[in-house]
Write a protein that holds these residues in place. Structure first.
Motif, short mmCIF file in Angstrom:
data_model
loop_
_atom_site.label_atom_id
_atom_site.label_comp_id
_atom_site.label_asym_id
_atom_site.label_seq_id
_atom_site.Cartn_x
_atom_site.Cartn_y
_atom_site.Cartn_z
N GLN A 1 0.83 -1.20 0.00
CA GLN A 1 0.00 0.00 0.00
C GLN A 1 0.86 1.24 0.00
OE1 GLN A 1 -2.44 -0.49 3.41
NE2 GLN A 1 -3.94 -1.73 2.34
N LYS B 1 -1.58 -4.27 -9.57
CA LYS B 1 -3.01 -4.35 -9.87
C LYS B 1 -3.76 -4.82 -8.63
CE LYS B 1 -5.90 -6.05 -13.57
NZ LYS B 1 -5.99 -6.99 -14.67
N ARG C 1 -4.11 -2.07 -6.30
CA ARG C 1 -5.15 -1.10 -6.64
C ARG C 1 -6.53 -1.66 -6.36
NH1 ARG C 1 -3.48 3.24 -10.00
NH2 ARG C 1 -1.23 3.22 -10.05
N LYS D 1 -7.66 -1.35 -2.88
CA LYS D 1 -8.18 -0.07 -2.41
C LYS D 1 -9.64 0.07 -2.78
CE LYS D 1 -4.25 2.24 -3.69
NZ LYS D 1 -3.55 3.47 -4.06
N MET D 2 -9.99 -0.57 -3.90
CA MET D 2 -11.39 -0.46 -4.28
C MET D 2 -12.23 -1.24 -3.30
SD MET D 2 -11.66 -0.39 -8.34
CE MET D 2 -10.15 -0.60 -9.21
N ASN E 1 3.17 5.51 5.82
CA ASN E 1 1.92 5.48 5.06
C ASN E 1 1.03 6.65 5.45
OD1 ASN E 1 0.62 4.11 3.10
ND2 ASN E 1 0.15 2.31 4.33
N PHE F 1 -1.27 4.46 -16.87
CA PHE F 1 -1.44 3.10 -16.38
C PHE F 1 -2.72 2.47 -16.90
CE2 PHE F 1 -0.08 -0.16 -13.69
CZ PHE F 1 -1.21 -0.77 -13.19
N LEU G 1 -3.24 -0.71 -19.32
CA LEU G 1 -4.02 -1.85 -18.87
C LEU G 1 -5.04 -2.25 -19.90
CD1 LEU G 1 -5.05 -1.61 -15.14
CD2 LEU G 1 -3.69 -3.34 -16.27
N PRO H 1 -13.81 6.19 -9.86
CA PRO H 1 -14.23 5.30 -8.76
C PRO H 1 -13.09 5.01 -7.83
CG PRO H 1 -14.96 4.42 -10.85
CD PRO H 1 -14.13 5.62 -11.15
N ARG H 2 -11.90 4.87 -8.40
CA ARG H 2 -10.77 4.56 -7.56
C ARG H 2 -10.45 5.72 -6.65
NH1 ARG H 2 -6.12 5.42 -9.27
NH2 ARG H 2 -4.54 5.11 -7.71
N ALA I 1 -12.91 6.03 -3.85
CA ALA I 1 -12.70 5.06 -2.77
C ALA I 1 -11.61 5.55 -1.83
CB ALA I 1 -12.33 3.70 -3.36
N LEU I 2 -10.54 6.06 -2.43
CA LEU I 2 -9.45 6.59 -1.62
C LEU I 2 -9.92 7.75 -0.78
CD1 LEU I 2 -6.40 6.49 -3.99
CD2 LEU I 2 -6.47 5.64 -1.69
N LYS J 1 -11.75 6.77 2.17
CA LYS J 1 -10.80 6.28 3.17
C LYS J 1 -10.15 7.44 3.89
CE LYS J 1 -8.17 2.04 2.81
NZ LYS J 1 -6.95 1.54 2.26
#
Lengths: 338, 454
Positions: A293, A331, A334, A337-338, B400, B424, B428, B440-441, B444-445, B448
């Motif tokens: 992470q 991947k 990532r 995290k989702m 972190n 990226f 992909l 969406p990613r 989500a972060l 958090k």
């Protein structure tokens, strides 16, 4: 193997199986509690669906090692009733299910079948014969849901072919069985059992039990330390020497079993070290996850372009880093995290 | 600006009494050159100042004094300086020191240099330890530039124990020292530290240190990295029997340079892997000059010995008993029976091999490793590893958290089309990246982060 037991001639109809003595049989059966759980669940479900208790049928699977048969799991069987009320087992369904199970559990075979009810009946023998056509020497497991005490509601039988009055008939002979389980299974089953009984508890009784054991051992330990402290101060002369106390301590020591042989210590250490190693592995896993992470965030923060061939990352410590992240790992990071 | 003693002292006392230390710092830096010329005044000024109250002023004067000492100065001046520094460190005030850490560390670089010149390195070791303690200020895992000095002095004095205490600790923070900490100090630390470990025969740690020196992110290859790589190859051969490849994050300049210029060492590694001692020795004598110039001849000889030992160890995997002549033949050793016996005895004593020698029949019997790993020591060592790992895990968690609240990071996460994401995602899916795929990613972060911020 029908012997006239104890001078009594067992008066039975030709098709009735012999209750006989609970002799040795040719197998030793080890039963996992999961099977019992499954069968009772099956029976309860059908009873609830049809508002009346029904006889259920299912198959038993497990491992056989020579004379020892370990019954590990079970699944339900489809059956049809024909005009006479005879139960015909749907073999096709059985084969499909068996194949599916084989895909997941490669070394577990089909070994027998189960049913519910009280005493052995004709019906059971007929179904047993059908199962015999699928597999030789199946065992038959009967669960009596209405039995009062724990010990009488599970019975395991094996079949023998007997020649009586010129006909070959199958007789079912009871077998001895033992309950066997692994710790994980025990806790899991306990959990499930508890959940069905009491809705509030989240913890299984097995882990509670272990916890209470732990606390009682801690208490014992503190008490022994206390006594040890007393003895040390007596030896150092800080406290007066009380002979009665010393006598009772001596008596306590005498009551201890003789422990501490070399074999015991080495085995204890073996097991202790193994478990500590597993703990280390678990800690390493967690650490890798944290590291993953962090590296993802670091890369994002410093705009590191992620190329297939190489990644630049900070080295915190060689011993504990992941050996070069590959594409798939990031991947995973990532999607985590989702 | 006159530089009489009274003026200077009054300036320093004024600034210090008003606690304007940054101003004092600037003042001292401004008049550095001027004050430097007036060497004789230094001592007078120092007498007039109190170490505790005027630490910063004292520090600057001491720095000037240190830079004035040259190779011609007498030994007394050096020892006097060292004594004064010891006194200073015992009494100084940390807050004032924090403003001029680089200056402080510089003094010690000078001292190290002077001591090594005069060939009395051992005198400086204790002073360096004190300096490191002062600079680290309670964080044993922070790296200072004085670490490299300490290792250097220990190596020159061949007295390694004081250094071990500091290099055994894993570094998790690098002290910037007001911008005066450079890559040179980091590389020297790892290089010298690796040499200390090599001298103590702790090859695994030495390998780690050399690897750290070589894999430092670089745009140009430095001499320290080259020397570190040479020793890396040799220690890797002694420890593992093969050249462990460098990690993937080694900078490309280094890898290219290694391929082109480190041929003698690469050849040594390939020859070692083939396993023949005679050929290895032939190669060594061919490249004798290079190895001697690099001062690595001692290590190279150790490599040759380790090849013999490794060949004998290979035999334990194939045979249970073997006669001594057979051992000589099969391990391709070129020594006679007595020498072999001595070598075997030495290996048995150092627990590199488990065997017994029967004198009468001249047979060697190989045993299995009697270690069952079921003792308290194994348990303690595993426990220690677990604790270490949990410490490191905590540190990473802290890092972190630090990154997560970094405003730059938040900015990058919030922007839905950061170039990093685009590249990226494009790689992909091979489709044009849209903001929707990365949103969406990010969300989500963000959720958090919200949880964390609450």
């Amino acid at each position: 193997m029908m012997e006239v037991e104890n001078g009594q001639k067992v008066e039975v109809a030709t098709s009735m199986p012999v209750p006989g003595n609970s002799g040795s049989g040719s197998f030793i059966v080890k039963l996992h509690p999961l099977v019992v759980m499954n069968i009772s669940d099956h029976w309860t479900r059908l009873k609830a669906q049809n508002d009346a208790p029904q006889k259920v049928y299912g198959a038993l699977i497990g491992k056989q090692d020579g004379r020892v048969m370990e019954v590990m799991n079970s699944f339900e069987l489809l059956y049809t009733k024909d005009e006479d009320g005879n139960v015909i087992v749907d073999t096709e369904y059985f084969y499909v299910k068996e194949e599916q199970f084989k895909q997941v559990f490669k070394d577990i075979d089909f070994h027998g079948w189960y049913s519910t009810g009280g005493e052995i009946s004709d019906l059971d023998v007929k179904v047993h014969n059908q199962i015999c056509s699928i597999i030789e020497n199946p065992i038959f497991f009967k669960l009596d849901p209405n039995a009062a005490s724990n010990s009488q509601n599970i019975s395991v039988y094996e079949s023998v072919i007997d020649i009586e009055e010129g006909n070959a008939i199958t007789r079912l002979l009871p077998l001895n069985y033992t309950l066997t389980t692994e710790e994980a299974e025990r806790i899991g089953i306990d959990h499930v059992a508890r959940a069905t009984n009491t809705e509030s508890e989240n913890v299984s009784s097995a882990s509670e039990h272990l916890r209470s054991q732990h606390s009682s051992i801690m208490m014992l330990y503190t008490r022994i330390r206390f006594i040890l402290g007393y003895l040390q101060s007596v030896r150092d002369g800080e406290l007066p020497c009380d002979h009665e106390m010393l006598r009772s301590v001596h008596a306590l020591c005498r009551r201890l079993p003789v422990l501490g042989g070399d074999g015991l210590t080495s085995e204890l250490h073996d097991e202790y070290n193994d478990i500590t190693l597993m703990l280390y592995l678990g800690v390493m896993n967690k650490g890798s996850q944290t590291m993953n992470q962090f590296i993802n965030k670091f890369n994002l923060l410093h705009d590191r372009h992620v190329r297939r061939s190489s990644r630049k990352m900070t080295v915190v410590s060689r011993k504990y880093k992941k050996p070069g992240l590959k594409r798939g790992d990031t991947k995973v990071g990532r999607t985590e995290k989702m | 600006m006159s530089c009489s003693v009274e003026d200077l002292v009054s300036h320093i006392t004024n600034y210090s009494s008003r606690k304007e230390y940054t101003l004092l710092n600037d003042f001292m830096n401004q008049h550095y050159q001027l004050l430097l010329k007036n060497q004789s005044l230094h001592d007078l000024i120092l007498e007039a100042l109190n170490v505790q109250r005027h630490s910063l002023g004292v520090l600057h004067i001491m720095a000037m004094k240190a830079s004035c000492i040259t190779s011609q100065s007498s030994l007394e001046t050096v020892s006097q300086l060292m004594q004064q520094m010891t006194v200073f460190m015992s009494q100084c005030c940390q807050d004032q020191l924090n403003l001029a850490r680089g200056c402080f560390a510089n003094i010690f670089h000078h001292i190290t240099h002077l001591l090594c010149e005069r060939k009395i390195p051992i005198r400086g070791i204790k002073l360096m330890c004190l300096a490191i303690d002062t600079l680290q200020n309670g964080e044993p895992s922070s790296l200072t530039s004085v670490h490299a000095d300490l290792c250097q002095l220990c190596l020159a004095a061949k007295c390694f124990k004081p250094a071990l205490k500091y290099i055994d600790v894993e570094i998790s923070k690098i002290d910037k020292e007001c911008g005066m900490m450079t890559a040179f100090h980091l590389l020297s630390y790892y290089y010298y530290g690796g040499m200390v470990y090599t001298a103590m025969k702790r090859y695994d740690r030495a390998l780690y240190f050399y690897e750290q020196a070589v894999t430092c992110p670089a745009t140009m290859v430095s001499m320290i990295m080259t020397e570190a790589y040479k020793k890396y190859v040799l220690v890797s051969l002694i420890l593992e029997g093969k050249l462990i490849p460098l990690p993937r994050y080694t900078s490309s300049v280094t890898t290219r340079w290694i391929k082109n210029y480190m041929t003698e060492y690469q050849e040594l590694a390939t020859e070692y892997c083939k396993g023949s001692a005679t050929q290895l020795n032939a190669l060594v004598s061919r490249h004798n000059i290079t190895y001697t110039q690099d001062h690595n001849m001692g290590l190279v000889k150790q490599v040759a010995i380790s090849l013999d030992k490794r060949n004998i160890q290979k035999l334990t995997k194939t045979f249970i008993t073997l006669s001594l002549e057979d051992v000589v033949m099969r391990a391709h050793l070129n020594c006679n029976i007595e020498q072999l016996e001595k070598l075997l005895l030495k290996m048995i004593a150092e627990k590199e091999i488990f065997a017994g020698i029967d004198q009468q029949s001249k047979m060697v019997k190989f045993y299995d490793n009697p270690e069952q790993y079921n003792s308290c020591e194994t348990l303690e060592s595993i426990d220690k590893h677990v604790q270490n790992f949990m410490d490191i895990d905590n540190k990473i968690k802290e890092m972190n958290q630090a990154v997560m609240v970094n405003p730059l990071y938040l900015h990058k996460v919030k922007s839905s089309t950061s170039p990093h994401d685009e590249e990226f995602e494009a790689q992909l899916s091979q489709t044009a990246s849209t903001s929707s795929s990365s949103a969406p990613r990010s969300s989500a972060l963000l959720s958090k982060l919200n949880m964390f911020n609450k």
